[in-house]
Write an enzyme that holds these catalytic residues in place. Structure first.
Site, PDB file in Angstrom:
ATOM      1  N   GLU A 169      -4.356  -5.631 -15.589  1.00 20.72           N
ATOM      2  CA  GLU A 169      -5.708  -5.075 -15.470  1.00 20.72           C
ATOM      3  C   GLU A 169      -5.736  -3.678 -14.855  1.00 20.72           C
ATOM      4  OE1 GLU A 169      -8.428  -7.902 -13.759  1.00 20.72           O
ATOM      5  OE2 GLU A 169      -8.289  -9.208 -15.495  1.00 20.72           O
ATOM      6  N   GLU A 353      -5.940 -14.086 -19.846  1.00 18.42           N
ATOM      7  CA  GLU A 353      -6.787 -14.734 -18.834  1.00 18.42           C
ATOM      8  C   GLU A 353      -8.145 -15.028 -19.423  1.00 18.42           C
ATOM      9  OE1 GLU A 353      -7.313 -12.809 -15.006  1.00 18.42           O
ATOM     10  OE2 GLU A 353      -5.178 -12.305 -14.914  1.00 18.42           O
TER      11      GLU A 353
END
Ligand code: FCB
Length: 445
Positions: A169, A353
């Site tokens: 991320e 995710e």
């Protein structure tokens, strides 16, 4: 009650996994680990709920064998975990903590013994404090420090790792942490943010290229996405939403896959980027083998007067999770299609995710988290819709195996399919774990 789609409706080689990260579960007071910027961020009043940190977390450092048993017994194929830079190199550079590297060595062997593919992430946010002291992601040298750390890890584990992600991320590492200030190191400064953006990408590209030279294969990176909706169709709100979408959803992909930042982003950060940043773009756009997509929610964005990017988050009207995040499964289909069409262009894509936080009360020894089952089912359906539209989606990971340290929210937000009692540290599989285990059981032919 919404049913999870069965494994049999996915292609035979489609992989199911669970994701975790080192700082969120291991217990960072154990095993010779160095201090990280999350420890000092959490120790500063007002940053983290109850000023909680990852010192003990789920004590996975001692309970890892039981945790791996849970993954195997849940019928998962692959385990996405991360190594902690500060556990491997407590000072961030130089000396290696043998105990830390041994821990990951045993962990990887433990996965293989249980038939699980190890999916490694090299950076999931625990920057060693001595590197933070030197400016952390604001310092260009971080690209070299990160590559040296990657070398130590890969030389030891690389022969047994199934896939390697450089960074988890980018948006959170750079923007949330240096512009919005909600994550360590908690800065709110556009120059710091612009440099962190560029340097985290440079670290990614430098390490990805180096790993390729060392013979590592199946290299990728993990990007996060938020479906962006303007609050109204006014020109101002539309432009604000476009800025948000560019910063969040296109800036890092654009750099990593095309060696270019979106125009909407350059309009704000160009004056603050390091000199001659253009010369780094070819390094940043290192060839990759797969692309990871983390997806949770939608954001409704309105115009904010004042300086760029003129964005302001407003409340949407969809049902929300315990994080206050709107549930919008079609956003997952949107991003899988967008990533395939505009960036990854044929590379395997993984949902690395997806999941939700819920209060998850223990009632008569059970946690009946049917909201989570519905959330996962809806997002798996969205993933299948993307596949039906031609997206080469090859796997799906649920966040997360365990309730854990949810960063600035401390231990209050429970994302696990396994409940953790943070006093006794007892693990208790929730209804969602059992539902997944059942859906993923391989029927013997
Ligand atoms: C993602 C992070 C992960 C976890 C989930 C809820 O942004 O990668 O560590 O916090 O959100």
């Amino acid at each position: 009650m919404t049913q999870l789609p069965d494994r049999s409706v996915f292609p035979n080689d489609f992989l199911f996994g669970v994701s975790t990260s080192a700082y969120q579960i291991e217990g960072h007071a154990q095993g010779g680990v160095g201090s990280t910027h999350w420890d000092s961020f959490a120790a500063t009043p007002g940053n983290v709920a109850k000023a909680e940190d990852g010192a003990r977390a789920c004590d996975h450092y001692h309970r890892w064998q039981d945790d791996l048993d849970l993954i195997r017994d849940g019928n998962f194929d692959v385990y996405r975990f991360s190594t902690s830079w500060a556990r491997v190199m407590p000072e961030g550079r130089g000396a290696v903590n043998a105990e830390g590297l041994d821990f990951y060595d045993r962990l990887v062997d433990g996965m293989l013994e249980r038939g699980l593919k190890p999916a490694l992430t090299l950076y999931h946010w625990e920057l060693p404090s001595p590197l933070a002291d030197l400016g952390g992601w604001r310092n260009r040298d971080v690209a070299g420090w990160f590559t040296d750390y990657a070398e130590v890890v890969m030389k030891r584990l690389g022969d047994r790792i199934w896939s390697t992600a450089t960074i988890n991320e980018f948006w959170c590492v750079a923007w949330l942490s240096h512009f919005i200030g909600a994550h360590a190191p908690g800065l709110r400064d556009i120059r710091a943010a612009a440099r962190a953006v560029h340097h985290v990408l440079l670290a990614h590209g430098t390490a990805a290229r180096a790993m390729r030279d060392w013979g590592v294969d199946n290299i990728g990176a993990v990007f996060n996405f938020e479906y962006t909706q303007p609050e109204t169709d006014s020109a101002e709100d539309t432009a604000a939403a476009r800025n948000w979408d560019a910063i969040y959803n296109r800036m890092f992909l654009g750099a990593a896959f095309h060696g270019a930042y979106p125009d909407e982003v350059l309009a704000g950060i160009a004056p603050h980027l390091p000199d001659n940043w253009q010369d780094d773009m070819a390094t940043i756009a290192a060839p990759l083998d797969w692309c990871g997509v983390n997806y949770y929610t939608r954001k409704v964005i309105a115009h904010q007067p004042g300086p760029w990017p003129n964005t302001h988050e407003t409340k949407g009207d969809l049902p929300v999770t315990d994080m206050g995040w709107e549930i919008y499964p079609d956003g997952l289909r949107h991003f899988l299609s967008m990533v395939h069409r505009d960036y990854a262009r044929g590379l395997p894509i993984y949902v690395t995710e997806n999941g939700m936080a819920a209060p998850d009360a223990l009632v008569n020894g059970r946690i009946d988290d049917r909201d989570r089952i519905a959330y996962l089912a809806q997002h798996l359906d969205a993933a299948r819709a993307a596949m039906a539209g031609g997206v080469p989606l090859k796997g799906y990971f649920t966040w997360s195996l365990l309730d854990n340290y949810e960063w600035a929210y401390g231990y209050d937000k429970r994302f696990g399919i396994v409940h953790v009692d943070f006093d006794s540290l007892e693990r208790r599989p929730k209804a969602s774990y059992h539902a997944l285990a059942q859906a993923l059981e391989r029927v013997r032919k």
